[in-house]
Design an enzyme around this catalytic site. Sequence first.
Site, PDB file in Angstrom:
ATOM      1  N   ASP A  94       0.811  -1.229   0.000  1.00 44.44           N
ATOM      2  CA  ASP A  94       0.000   0.000   0.000  1.00 44.44           C
ATOM      3  C   ASP A  94       0.840   1.274   0.000  1.00 44.44           C
ATOM      4  O   ASP A  94       0.443   2.301   0.542  1.00 44.44           O
ATOM      5  CB  ASP A  94      -0.954   0.012   1.215  1.00 44.44           C
ATOM      6  CG  ASP A  94      -1.846  -1.199   1.229  1.00 44.44           C
ATOM      7  OD1 ASP A  94      -2.210  -1.674   0.146  1.00 44.44           O
ATOM      8  OD2 ASP A  94      -2.178  -1.678   2.337  1.00 44.44           O
ATOM      9  N   GLN A 115       1.938  -5.995  -3.279  1.00 47.11           N
ATOM     10  CA  GLN A 115       2.407  -6.154  -1.895  1.00 47.11           C
ATOM     11  C   GLN A 115       3.694  -5.341  -1.678  1.00 47.11           C
ATOM     12  O   GLN A 115       3.910  -4.377  -2.387  1.00 47.11           O
ATOM     13  CB  GLN A 115       2.629  -7.647  -1.550  1.00 47.11           C
ATOM     14  CG  GLN A 115       1.358  -8.471  -1.433  1.00 47.11           C
ATOM     15  CD  GLN A 115       0.720  -8.852  -2.741  1.00 47.11           C
ATOM     16  OE1 GLN A 115       1.351  -9.469  -3.566  1.00 47.11           O
ATOM     17  NE2 GLN A 115      -0.545  -8.512  -2.929  1.00 47.11           N
ATOM     18  N   LYS A 172       1.739   2.162  -5.158  1.00 50.48           N
ATOM     19  CA  LYS A 172       2.213   1.600  -6.438  1.00 50.48           C
ATOM     20  C   LYS A 172       1.261   1.953  -7.576  1.00 50.48           C
ATOM     21  O   LYS A 172       1.687   2.289  -8.683  1.00 50.48           O
ATOM     22  CB  LYS A 172       2.353   0.069  -6.314  1.00 50.48           C
ATOM     23  CG  LYS A 172       3.381  -0.358  -5.281  1.00 50.48           C
ATOM     24  CD  LYS A 172       3.407  -1.858  -5.092  1.00 50.48           C
ATOM     25  CE  LYS A 172       2.202  -2.423  -4.395  1.00 50.48           C
ATOM     26  NZ  LYS A 172       2.037  -2.037  -2.991  1.00 50.48           N
ATOM     27  N   ALA A 209      -4.059  -7.724  -3.763  1.00 44.85           N
ATOM     28  CA  ALA A 209      -3.590  -6.359  -4.043  1.00 44.85           C
ATOM     29  C   ALA A 209      -4.777  -5.425  -4.224  1.00 44.85           C
ATOM     30  O   ALA A 209      -5.828  -5.833  -4.708  1.00 44.85           O
ATOM     31  CB  ALA A 209      -2.741  -6.366  -5.310  1.00 44.85           C
ATOM     32  N   GLY A 210      -4.577  -4.183  -3.836  1.00 46.01           N
ATOM     33  CA  GLY A 210      -5.581  -3.144  -4.087  1.00 46.01           C
ATOM     34  C   GLY A 210      -4.815  -1.890  -4.436  1.00 46.01           C
ATOM     35  O   GLY A 210      -4.165  -1.302  -3.576  1.00 46.01           O
ATOM     36  N   HIS A 211      -4.817  -1.523  -5.703  1.00 39.94           N
ATOM     37  CA  HIS A 211      -4.009  -0.389  -6.176  1.00 39.94           C
ATOM     38  C   HIS A 211      -4.932   0.773  -6.535  1.00 39.94           C
ATOM     39  O   HIS A 211      -5.717   0.681  -7.466  1.00 39.94           O
ATOM     40  CB  HIS A 211      -3.161  -0.812  -7.383  1.00 39.94           C
ATOM     41  CG  HIS A 211      -2.131  -1.848  -7.021  1.00 39.94           C
ATOM     42  ND1 HIS A 211      -1.224  -2.363  -7.904  1.00 39.94           N
ATOM     43  CD2 HIS A 211      -1.844  -2.442  -5.828  1.00 39.94           C
ATOM     44  CE1 HIS A 211      -0.436  -3.228  -7.290  1.00 39.94           C
ATOM     45  NE2 HIS A 211      -0.799  -3.306  -6.025  1.00 39.94           N
TER      46      HIS A 211
HETATM   47  P1  GDP Z   1      -0.804   0.423  -3.492  1.00 41.88           P
HETATM   48  O1  GDP Z   1      -1.405  -0.865  -3.064  1.00 41.88           O
HETATM   49  O2  GDP Z   1       0.675   0.467  -3.289  1.00 41.88           O
HETATM   50  O3  GDP Z   1      -1.182   0.809  -4.896  1.00 41.88           O
HETATM   51  O4  GDP Z   1      -1.403   1.539  -2.530  1.00 41.88           O
HETATM   52  P2  GDP Z   1      -2.956   1.689  -2.089  1.00 41.88           P
HETATM   53  O5  GDP Z   1      -3.714   2.208  -3.241  1.00 41.88           O
HETATM   54  O6  GDP Z   1      -3.438   0.447  -1.446  1.00 41.88           O
HETATM   55  O7  GDP Z   1      -2.825   2.744  -0.932  1.00 41.88           O
HETATM   56  C1  GDP Z   1      -2.263   4.008  -1.168  1.00 41.88           C
HETATM   57  C2  GDP Z   1      -3.277   5.064  -0.775  1.00 41.88           C
HETATM   58  O8  GDP Z   1      -2.632   6.311  -0.734  1.00 41.88           O
HETATM   59  C3  GDP Z   1      -4.409   5.233  -1.761  1.00 41.88           C
HETATM   60  O9  GDP Z   1      -5.560   5.615  -1.076  1.00 41.88           O
HETATM   61  C4  GDP Z   1      -3.907   6.374  -2.653  1.00 41.88           C
HETATM   62  O10 GDP Z   1      -4.977   7.088  -3.276  1.00 41.88           O
HETATM   63  C5  GDP Z   1      -3.217   7.221  -1.644  1.00 41.88           C
HETATM   64  N1  GDP Z   1      -2.088   8.027  -2.111  1.00 41.88           N
HETATM   65  C6  GDP Z   1      -1.093   7.694  -2.981  1.00 41.88           C
HETATM   66  N2  GDP Z   1      -0.151   8.658  -3.003  1.00 41.88           N
HETATM   67  C7  GDP Z   1      -0.557   9.608  -2.133  1.00 41.88           C
HETATM   68  C8  GDP Z   1       0.008  10.850  -1.683  1.00 41.88           C
HETATM   69  O11 GDP Z   1       1.086  11.246  -2.079  1.00 41.88           O
HETATM   70  N3  GDP Z   1      -0.693  11.549  -0.743  1.00 41.88           N
HETATM   71  C9  GDP Z   1      -1.875  11.112  -0.261  1.00 41.88           C
HETATM   72  N4  GDP Z   1      -2.492  11.861   0.644  1.00 41.88           N
HETATM   73  N5  GDP Z   1      -2.428   9.952  -0.654  1.00 41.88           N
HETATM   74  C10 GDP Z   1      -1.784   9.207  -1.565  1.00 41.88           C
HETATM   75  P1  IMO Z   2      -0.947  -4.116  -2.291  1.00 42.38           P
HETATM   76  O1  IMO Z   2      -0.511  -4.637  -3.647  1.00 42.38           O
HETATM   77  C1  IMO Z   2      -0.932  -4.641   2.019  1.00 42.38           C
HETATM   78  C2  IMO Z   2      -0.976  -8.762   3.524  1.00 42.38           C
HETATM   79  C3  IMO Z   2      -2.240  -9.189   4.257  1.00 42.38           C
HETATM   80  C4  IMO Z   2      -1.630 -10.171   5.230  1.00 42.38           C
HETATM   81  C5  IMO Z   2      -0.540 -10.854   4.429  1.00 42.38           C
HETATM   82  C6  IMO Z   2      -0.957 -12.181   3.808  1.00 42.38           C
HETATM   83  O2  IMO Z   2      -2.231  -3.398  -2.312  1.00 42.38           O
HETATM   84  O3  IMO Z   2       0.168  -3.367  -1.635  1.00 42.38           O
HETATM   85  P2  IMO Z   2      -2.489 -12.796   1.733  1.00 42.38           P
HETATM   86  O4  IMO Z   2      -3.928 -12.521   1.446  1.00 42.38           O
HETATM   87  O5  IMO Z   2      -1.545 -12.279   0.706  1.00 42.38           O
HETATM   88  O6  IMO Z   2      -2.248 -14.252   2.030  1.00 42.38           O
HETATM   89  O7  IMO Z   2      -2.184 -12.023   3.117  1.00 42.38           O
HETATM   90  O8  IMO Z   2      -0.214  -9.950   3.391  1.00 42.38           O
HETATM   91  N1  IMO Z   2      -1.208  -8.225   2.173  1.00 42.38           N
HETATM   92  C7  IMO Z   2      -1.154  -6.912   1.862  1.00 42.38           C
HETATM   93  N2  IMO Z   2      -0.961  -5.832   2.642  1.00 42.38           N
HETATM   94  N3  IMO Z   2      -1.062  -4.499   0.689  1.00 42.38           N
HETATM   95  C8  IMO Z   2      -1.231  -5.564  -0.123  1.00 42.38           C
HETATM   96  O9  IMO Z   2      -1.230  -5.464  -1.461  1.00 42.38           O
HETATM   97  C9  IMO Z   2      -1.311  -6.848   0.475  1.00 42.38           C
HETATM   98  N4  IMO Z   2      -1.498  -8.093  -0.019  1.00 42.38           N
HETATM   99  C10 IMO Z   2      -1.417  -8.911   1.031  1.00 42.38           C
HETATM  100  O10 IMO Z   2      -2.856  -8.102   4.883  1.00 42.38           O
HETATM  101  O11 IMO Z   2      -1.005  -9.471   6.289  1.00 42.38           O
HETATM  102 MG    MG Z   3      -2.914  -1.549  -1.790  1.00 41.59          MG
END
Ligand code: GDP
Ligand code: IMO
Ligand code: MG
Length: 427
Positions: free
Chosen positions: A13, A223, A16, A39-41
């Site tokens: 998170d 991740q 990415k 994953a949740g991007h």
């Molecule tokens: P990922 O899994 O690495 O793609 O990251 P996530 O999307 O799960 O979590 C990142 C969160 O931070 C999301 O809600 C994005 O919209 C937010 N985000 C990304 N870059 C920034 C930033 O520079 N500032 C703020 N405030 N939010 C950001």
């Molecule tokens: P993105 O791509 C944050 C964590 C879970 C748990 C561990 C194992 O959005 O960064 P799993 O379901 O993979 O067997 O869970 O890994 N986890 C993540 N934490 N971001 C993710 O993906 C994750 N994908 C898995 O919370 O601790």
């Molecule tokens: Mg994520």
Amino acid sequence: MPVIAVIGAQWGDEGKGKVVDLLAEKAGVVVRFSGGDNAGHTIVNHYGEFGLHLVPSGIFYPGVTCIIGNGVAVNPAVLLGEIDQLKQKGVETGNLFVSDRAHLIMPYHTLLDGLEEQGRGGKAIGTTRKGIGPAFADKTARLGIRVGDLLNKEAFLERLRPILEGKNAILTRVYEAEPLDLDEIYHQYCHYGERLAPLVRETTTMLAEALDSNKLVILEGAQGALLDPDFGTYPYTTSSSPLAGGGCLGTGLGPTRIDRVLGIFKAYCTRVGSGPMPTELADATGDFIRERAHEYGTTTGRARRCGWFDGVAARFSSRINGLTNLALTRLDVLDDLPSFKICVGYKVSGETISHFPGSITTLEGCQPVYEELKGWQSPTSDIRDYEKLPAQAKQYVARLEEIVSCPVSIISVGARREQTIHKAPIL
Ligand code: GDP
Ligand code: IMO
Ligand code: MG
């Protein structure tokens, strides 16, 4: 032509999705190489806000080929749902392809993920319950079913029958759960196969062709490094490698083809699920960061654990990924703080160490050694020019570069694509 691997350098998170969406403008191909719909991007651009689980974050550019690589575990129901949602919001998905070698998440994987977690009781990993662990375990045990298998219905049934018999034995005898129905799964997955068939390709040749025609290829990590099954906080990890090395195995690109490894770090740390996190702030400051940054999971909605930037873990992450450049995200989250900390060492058993221990028992006993920095206490979200950042913010960036021994190329000051400072070129 260049290949850039974009890697989560902490516990996931890191942003990415945002960074790949940004860099993809110049790309020919964006390829996901690991994980699955755990994953949740998040991407915020002119189409709206999206939380992508399987579709690569380059999908918003009609000229970019998006590939779900062989290293991804694909839940076809999730993928088809995501494609439908993108289309509804006006996003063209005709440039999306899936490797025939990618493994499938089957209904027994999600079921077993939940049952195994329940069985772990107080030692639960806190998985996303998307079936990731059981699917990658089956891949290694040679019990997996791959996307390409769906293209031959007879062969698929022959493969599924004995595998499901084995899974049903586990479900009924170990967990006293109901068995799953062969016919139902077979027909459901044949239907998915028909819908996915036009997307299925031998994707290593697609990548080779893109490189031959001088196109930029972006490997989109999922991740983060500290969730790697080898180098992360095992067993509190995921089940496929999020590292740059995983980018080779999960796409079929040889290690010599990767030119740059861009490690994404948040300006602080978060973690979802269980396992040690030395700089965790289980206090009002941690709550402040969580609420200020809305640190709740994109996939599961769970509250993320928040803490200070961990320089020891960051150095380790840089080494095991071979980082060449850094992207620092969420700098704006620190805007209001009068001061903040960076962890520069760990104290354990009366000793100060500067390496990230392999044993989680040792890591659990580590107390962070902090450096304190003065906050800048002014908004940064509208700044686009590095020189215009407040002096203390620049000092923070410089200190992180020093700690990680790697230059920062990108600074993100907001969720939207344009809320970005390009400090130095990546290539
Ligand atoms: P990922 O899994 O690495 O793609 O990251 P996530 O999307 O799960 O979590 C990142 C969160 O931070 C999301 O809600 C994005 O919209 C937010 N985000 C990304 N870059 C920034 C930033 O520079 N500032 C703020 N405030 N939010 C950001
Ligand atoms: P993105 O791509 C944050 C964590 C879970 C748990 C561990 C194992 O959005 O960064 P799993 O379901 O993979 O067997 O869970 O890994 N986890 C993540 N934490 N971001 C993710 O993906 C994750 N994908 C898995 O919370 O601790
Ligand atoms: Mg994520």
